[in-house]
Scaffold this motif. Structure first.
Motif, PDB file in Angstrom:
ATOM      1  N   THR A  43       0.856  -1.181   0.000  1.00  0.00           N
ATOM      2  CA  THR A  43       0.000   0.000   0.000  1.00  0.00           C
ATOM      3  C   THR A  43       0.892   1.231   0.000  1.00  0.00           C
ATOM      4  O   THR A  43       1.720   1.402   0.901  1.00  0.00           O
TER       5      THR A  43
ATOM      6  N   ASP B  58      -6.355   3.587  -1.577  1.00  0.00           N
ATOM      7  CA  ASP B  58      -6.695   2.299  -2.177  1.00  0.00           C
ATOM      8  C   ASP B  58      -8.007   1.798  -1.594  1.00  0.00           C
ATOM      9  O   ASP B  58      -8.472   2.270  -0.537  1.00  0.00           O
ATOM     10  N   LEU B  59      -8.626   0.817  -2.277  1.00  0.00           N
ATOM     11  CA  LEU B  59      -9.872   0.241  -1.753  1.00  0.00           C
ATOM     12  C   LEU B  59      -9.672  -0.260  -0.328  1.00  0.00           C
ATOM     13  O   LEU B  59     -10.513  -0.049   0.543  1.00  0.00           O
ATOM     14  N   ILE B  60      -8.550  -0.945  -0.098  1.00  0.00           N
ATOM     15  CA  ILE B  60      -8.224  -1.353   1.274  1.00  0.00           C
ATOM     16  C   ILE B  60      -6.746  -1.069   1.533  1.00  0.00           C
ATOM     17  O   ILE B  60      -5.916  -1.168   0.634  1.00  0.00           O
TER      18      ILE B  60
ATOM     19  N   VAL C  27     -11.880   3.851   2.475  1.00  0.00           N
ATOM     20  CA  VAL C  27     -12.801   3.717   1.341  1.00  0.00           C
ATOM     21  C   VAL C  27     -13.773   2.572   1.576  1.00  0.00           C
ATOM     22  O   VAL C  27     -14.980   2.678   1.314  1.00  0.00           O
ATOM     23  N   LEU C  28     -13.255   1.470   2.085  1.00  0.00           N
ATOM     24  CA  LEU C  28     -14.049   0.262   2.287  1.00  0.00           C
ATOM     25  C   LEU C  28     -15.306   0.541   3.099  1.00  0.00           C
ATOM     26  O   LEU C  28     -16.412   0.145   2.730  1.00  0.00           O
TER      27      LEU C  28
ATOM     28  N   ASP D 169     -18.263   2.396   1.414  1.00  0.00           N
ATOM     29  CA  ASP D 169     -18.871   1.820   0.206  1.00  0.00           C
ATOM     30  C   ASP D 169     -19.539   0.489   0.564  1.00  0.00           C
ATOM     31  O   ASP D 169     -18.882  -0.530   0.702  1.00  0.00           O
TER      32      ASP D 169
ATOM     33  N   LEU E 177     -18.767  -2.682  -1.460  1.00  0.00           N
ATOM     34  CA  LEU E 177     -17.543  -3.430  -1.170  1.00  0.00           C
ATOM     35  C   LEU E 177     -17.750  -4.425  -0.037  1.00  0.00           C
ATOM     36  O   LEU E 177     -17.270  -5.561  -0.104  1.00  0.00           O
TER      37      LEU E 177
ATOM     38  N   LEU F  80     -10.994  -8.065  -3.206  1.00  0.00           N
ATOM     39  CA  LEU F  80     -10.841  -6.615  -3.090  1.00  0.00           C
ATOM     40  C   LEU F  80      -9.549  -6.059  -3.700  1.00  0.00           C
ATOM     41  O   LEU F  80      -9.447  -4.866  -3.929  1.00  0.00           O
TER      42      LEU F  80
ATOM     43  N   SER G 150      -9.567  -6.051  -8.508  1.00  0.00           N
ATOM     44  CA  SER G 150      -9.663  -4.609  -8.724  1.00  0.00           C
ATOM     45  C   SER G 150      -8.511  -4.061  -9.538  1.00  0.00           C
ATOM     46  O   SER G 150      -8.441  -2.856  -9.810  1.00  0.00           O
TER      47      SER G 150
END
Length: 439
Positions: free
Chosen positions: A226, A284-286, A380-381, A384, A387, A434, A438
């Protein structure tokens, strides 16, 4: 500008690793304070230097010969000095330590701290920096806690801002000079304390991975790193088992908003990860997935529990009386679950259950064992819902039953409980859903 650079044991395991460290230090003149752990394993079969010293201490206590352990420990340092052509008199340092051991009055903390101390002396010699003993500048108070104010005072008195220093990690001292160790991985904390007290512009933590990985590489093959995390995200990952950094490292640097960089000694040009107070880029998404095994859930069911004043307080008081640390408390109208590490109730579970039965008089009292907790972290997770739906659906497709769901009050992570037998598979499923999908 000042950069504090900390190097872990894997960065210091051989002549080649020392050479890499020197190249890194010389590439940026702002790296004027270097913190080192004890030299690491040269081969996978090697014992860690710190482990050798703890074993020597145990052998001394039980009056068992420690000659083989001592020779192993000593030779590691002799070899490094010889291979690097250093002038530091490691032989004298070893002779003095051996004499202190044989005096039978040597505290374990002092003995174990010599791994970092000898390594720092060798590194200072190699870099032509000045060695400063951590016992002079990292101060513990009478309760055994690090005193940041006193440490700052000693550091500013001892360090000349025009010079360059190497300081051993993992230990400090009380005001009377008695050595005090930190918990394992404490060299990370030393670097953070120095960064805070010296008001560094950045703190670099050099290790053997290119940043904070999104999952444990022993579970997920070649996980991504990350690029950017917040202090809070890293704290959540570290607390739930991510091993890149000691979980207490964040606190000294967070107040001053000192950026923390996680870099790879073996690949210094890799981007790595930066940890900040808040995201500067789109997150990032996670941020990552971490977890721990061996939890259990004590489930209490009682009709009209919610209207019984003080019921939860009474429940928690029982756990407090047994000195049990609670991890999570999922609740319902007439039920409450107490999630805790199994080791917390080792040898006292039956007694605890008897007390809960007697004090609370529940209609049902059950225990679910062998539970793993997974923490999926990312700003972010949580925002949303699509997700989170993907997570639950992916686990359901693999017939992995969710034992518990919790969300942090700051909306930084979702914590899921699964049976221990599904621990690794659940992490792989979530990572694939995830991260891999992605890309």
């Amino acid at each position: 500008m000042l950069t504090v650079a900390k190097f872990g044991g894997s960065s210091l395991s051989s002549r080649q690793q020392f050479e890499k460290v020197k190249t890194i230090i010389n590439s940026d003149l702002n790296r004027r304070v270097v913190v080192v752990s004890a030299i690491g394993r040269k081969e996978k079969s090697d014992d860690k230097v710190t482990d050798l010293l703890y074993l020597i201490s145990a052998h001394i206590e039980h009056r068992v010969s420690y000659e083989e352990l001592w020779e192993n420990f000593s030779q590691r340092f002799r070899d490094l000095k010889s291979e690097l052509g250093l002038t530091y008199d490691i032989e004298l340092a070893l002779q003095e330590l051996r004499a202190e051991i044989e005096s039978e009055n040597l505290p374990e903390d002092y003995l174990v701290s010599r791994g970092e101390n000898f390594t720092a002396n060798l590194m200072a010699d190699y870099l032509s920096f000045e060695f400063v003993d951590a016992a002079e500048v990292i101060i513990f108070n009478s309760q055994g806690e690090i005193d940041l104010e006193a440490s700052g005072h000693h550091l500013l008195e001892r360090l000349d801002p025009t010079k360059k220093y190497v300081i051993p990690g993992f230990y400090g001292a009380f005001e009377n000079g008695t050595i005090r160790l930190m918990s394992r991985g404490g060299s990370d904390i030393t670097g953070a304390i120095l960064s805070s007290c010296l008001q560094a512009n950045k703190y670099e933590n050099w290790t053997d991975v290119s940043g904070v990985l999104k999952a444990d590489p022993s579970i997920v093959e070649n996980p991504m790193s990350t690029a950017e995390l917040t202090y809070d995200e890293l704290s959540e990952l570290s607390y739930m088992g991510a091993s890149v950094l000691h979980e207490e490292t964040i606190y000294p640097i967070r107040a001053l908003d000192i950026p923390l960089f996680i870099k790879n000694t073996n690949a210094p040009n890799d981007e790595g990860s930066v940890i900040l107070r808040r995201h500067k880029k789109t997150p990032d998404l996670i941020a990552g997935i971490s977890g721990k095994k061996n939890y259990l859930s004590i489930n209490i069911i009682k009709g009209q529990m919610s209207s019984e004043k003080g019921f939860l307080q009474k429940t928690l008081k029982i756990f407090q009386d047994y000195s049990i640390n609670i991890e999570h408390i999922p609740t319902g109208i007439n039920q409450v679950g107490i999630i805790l590490e199994a080791k917390e109730v080792e040898n006292k579970l039956l007694s605890l259950l008897e007390s809960l039965q007697e004090e609370l008089k529940p209609e049902e009292l059950t225990v679910r064992e062998q539970i793993s907790l997974l923490s999926i972290v990312g700003e972010v997770l949580i925002k949303d819902s699509h997700l989170t739906e993907r997570i639950f659906s992916a686990l359901a497709r693999k017939n992995i039953e969710i034992e518990m769901i919790a969300q942090s009050p700051r909306s930084l992570n979702i914590i899921l409980g699964v049976q221990d037998q599904f621990y690794q598979e659940a992490i792989r499923v979530i990572y694939d859903e995830l991260v891999s999908k992605s890309l």
